[in-house]
Design an enzyme around this catalytic site. Structure first.
Site, mmCIF file in Angstrom:
data_model
loop_
_atom_site.group_PDB
_atom_site.id
_atom_site.type_symbol
_atom_site.label_atom_id
_atom_site.label_comp_id
_atom_site.label_asym_id
_atom_site.label_seq_id
_atom_site.Cartn_x
_atom_site.Cartn_y
_atom_site.Cartn_z
ATOM 1 N N ASP A 77 -0.607 38.806 2.668
ATOM 2 C CA ASP A 77 -0.256 37.918 1.555
ATOM 3 C C ASP A 77 -1.064 36.613 1.577
ATOM 4 O OD1 ASP A 77 0.768 36.639 3.715
ATOM 5 O OD2 ASP A 77 2.815 36.443 2.943
ATOM 6 N N ARG A 112 -10.870 11.370 -3.507
ATOM 7 C CA ARG A 112 -11.073 10.672 -4.780
ATOM 8 C C ARG A 112 -9.766 10.402 -5.514
ATOM 9 N NH1 ARG A 112 -15.791 14.375 -7.062
ATOM 10 N NH2 ARG A 112 -14.778 15.842 -5.639
ATOM 11 N N HIS A 146 -14.658 8.300 0.890
ATOM 12 C CA HIS A 146 -14.925 7.867 -0.486
ATOM 13 C C HIS A 146 -14.613 6.371 -0.671
ATOM 14 C CE1 HIS A 146 -15.426 7.903 -4.714
ATOM 15 N NE2 HIS A 146 -14.165 7.608 -4.931
ATOM 16 N N LYS A 149 -22.323 2.073 -16.089
ATOM 17 C CA LYS A 149 -21.956 3.076 -17.104
ATOM 18 C C LYS A 149 -20.874 2.504 -18.011
ATOM 19 C CE LYS A 149 -20.773 6.333 -14.249
ATOM 20 N NZ LYS A 149 -20.289 7.540 -13.599
ATOM 21 N N ASP A 155 -25.256 7.840 -2.969
ATOM 22 C CA ASP A 155 -23.845 8.043 -3.333
ATOM 23 C C ASP A 155 -23.155 8.771 -2.184
ATOM 24 O OD1 ASP A 155 -21.577 7.838 -4.892
ATOM 25 O OD2 ASP A 155 -22.423 8.835 -6.642
ATOM 26 N N ASP A 162 -20.864 15.960 -6.999
ATOM 27 C CA ASP A 162 -19.950 17.065 -7.319
ATOM 28 C C ASP A 162 -20.608 17.915 -8.413
ATOM 29 O OD1 ASP A 162 -17.856 18.729 -7.891
ATOM 30 O OD2 ASP A 162 -16.322 17.174 -7.916
ATOM 31 N N SER A 163 -20.347 17.623 -9.681
ATOM 32 C CA SER A 163 -20.975 18.413 -10.747
ATOM 33 C C SER A 163 -22.406 17.969 -11.009
ATOM 34 C CB SER A 163 -20.166 18.263 -12.030
ATOM 35 O OG SER A 163 -20.276 16.928 -12.486
HETATM 36 C C1 R5P Z 1 -17.379 8.825 -7.640
HETATM 37 O O1 R5P Z 1 -16.798 7.763 -7.498
HETATM 38 C C2 R5P Z 1 -18.220 9.433 -6.562
HETATM 39 O O2 R5P Z 1 -18.779 8.448 -5.733
HETATM 40 C C3 R5P Z 1 -19.327 10.284 -7.171
HETATM 41 O O3 R5P Z 1 -20.188 9.441 -7.918
HETATM 42 C C4 R5P Z 1 -18.770 11.360 -8.066
HETATM 43 O O4 R5P Z 1 -17.742 12.061 -7.429
HETATM 44 C C5 R5P Z 1 -19.869 12.320 -8.480
HETATM 45 O O5 R5P Z 1 -19.323 13.279 -9.331
HETATM 46 P P1 R5P Z 1 -20.251 14.154 -10.276
HETATM 47 O O6 R5P Z 1 -21.388 14.674 -9.440
HETATM 48 O O7 R5P Z 1 -19.328 15.253 -10.758
HETATM 49 O O8 R5P Z 1 -20.718 13.289 -11.405
#
Ligand code: R5P
Length: 313
Positions: free
Chosen positions: A34, A93, A127, A193, A219, A223-224
């Site tokens: 499971d 985060r 973070h 931004k 950074d 992520d994406s």
């Molecule tokens: C945000 O505060 C983090 O430091 C990164 O800038 C963020 O997680 C990046 O995310 P992504 O690659 O999805 O834009």
């Protein structure tokens, strides 16, 4: 000292074991039908100083649960001290309420780790530094900076190094960016931004003159890839010569690799806090540098009750 690895990043664990010249303790980690997790530590750990290596990267919930279950097994086996070595701390985060009726998951995870029985925690580039305060046990938050500094000295020519501009992709990363820039006597720029109105496209303003400069974006997480690739485009539009990036944690969820491949970025350097799939290894624009030596040295110092902050000068 004993080193134990979960299934999240066994390659990094083996490299740390090589650095320390300490074998990894034998452990079986299995799944019931499971999908519940079962672990069995195959060596005596009674009275031992244990370092358990398990970044809580994707699948975050499985890796987190495995971390908690191994800690529980170690507590019940009478380990003297357990350090949870979580180079990438998932859920970080979610460190504040972003609206009404939302959780602070980073605090919940910190509670779970200490409630399970960890005595200490070791991370890299959390973070937000304040997350250390979510734990009621000692934490050591290492910086990836020395690893990046050495790589930049190695890979960038003297003329490129004399022309460097370190760039923070958001206001939150300015301290980290300034700290690395200081090592090269370089300037910093910041990407600001803004979304003028809800539903309108984001506007990227660059604070600092990047025209003709060799830009390095810094950074903690990619992520994406949206933040990084958009920032790189904005820098190029303002006349940057080239744009590279140094990122501690390569979360790299889809479509990050496609975005990086199509982007103006020359190269994205990540560390090995997270184990990467073949798709990432095959991407010619992504290169990995190792934090195994840094982690190994920090573990050695913790085990010997020596200063960890000395590692950073
Ligand atoms: C945000 O505060 C983090 O430091 C990164 O800038 C963020 O997680 C990046 O995310 P992504 O690659 O999805 O834009």
């Amino acid at each position: 000292m004993k080193l134990i690895s979960g299934t999240s990043n066994p390659t990094l664990a083996r490299e740390i074991a090589d650095v320390l010249d300490v074998p990894l303790t034998s452990i079986d980690i299995e799944r019931f039908r499971d999908q519940e997790i079962f672990v069995k530590i195959n060596e005596n750990v009674r009275g031992e100083d244990i370092f358990l290596i398990q970044p809580t990267s994707a699948p975050a919930n499985d890796h987190l649960m495995e971390l908690l279950i191994i800690i529980d097994a170690l507590v019940r086996a009478s380990a003297k001290r357990i350090t949870a070595v979580v180079p990438y701390f998932g859920y970080a985060r979610q460190d504040r309420k972003t609206g009404g009726r939302t959780p602070i998951s980073a605090k919940l995870v910190a509670n779970l780790v200490s409630k399970a029985g960890a005595d200490r925690v070791l991370n890299i580039d959390l973070h937000a530094g304040q997350i250390q305060g979510f734990f009621d046990i000692p934490t050591d938050n290492l910086f990836g900076q020395p690893v990046f500094e050495a790589d930049i000295k190695d890979k960038f020519s003297k003329s490129e190094r004399d022309n460097l501009m370190f760039v923070s992709p958001d206001t939150g990363g300015v301290v980290r960016t300034r700290s690395l820039a200081k090592q090269f006597n370089a300037d910093i720029a910041i990407v600001d931004k803004r979304r003028p109105k809800a539903g309108e496209a984001e506007v990227m303003n660059i604070i600092g003159d990047v025209a003709g400069r060799t830009c390095i974006l810094l950074d903690d997480i990619i992520d994406s890839g949206g933040t990084l690739c958009n920032a790189a485009t904005a820098l190029k539009d303002k006349g940057a010569n080239s744009v590279s990036a140094y990122i501690t944690h390569g979360v790299l969820s889809d479509p990050a690799i496609e975005r990086i491949t199509k982007s103006v970025l020359k190269e994205v350097v990540i560390t090995d806090t997270i184990s990467q799939p073949q798709k990432v290894k095959d991407c010619p624009k992504v290169r990995e540098v190792s934090v195994a030596t840094l982690l190994g040295e920090a573990i050695r110092r913790i085990a010997n009750d020596e200063s960890v902050s000395k590692l950073f000068g």
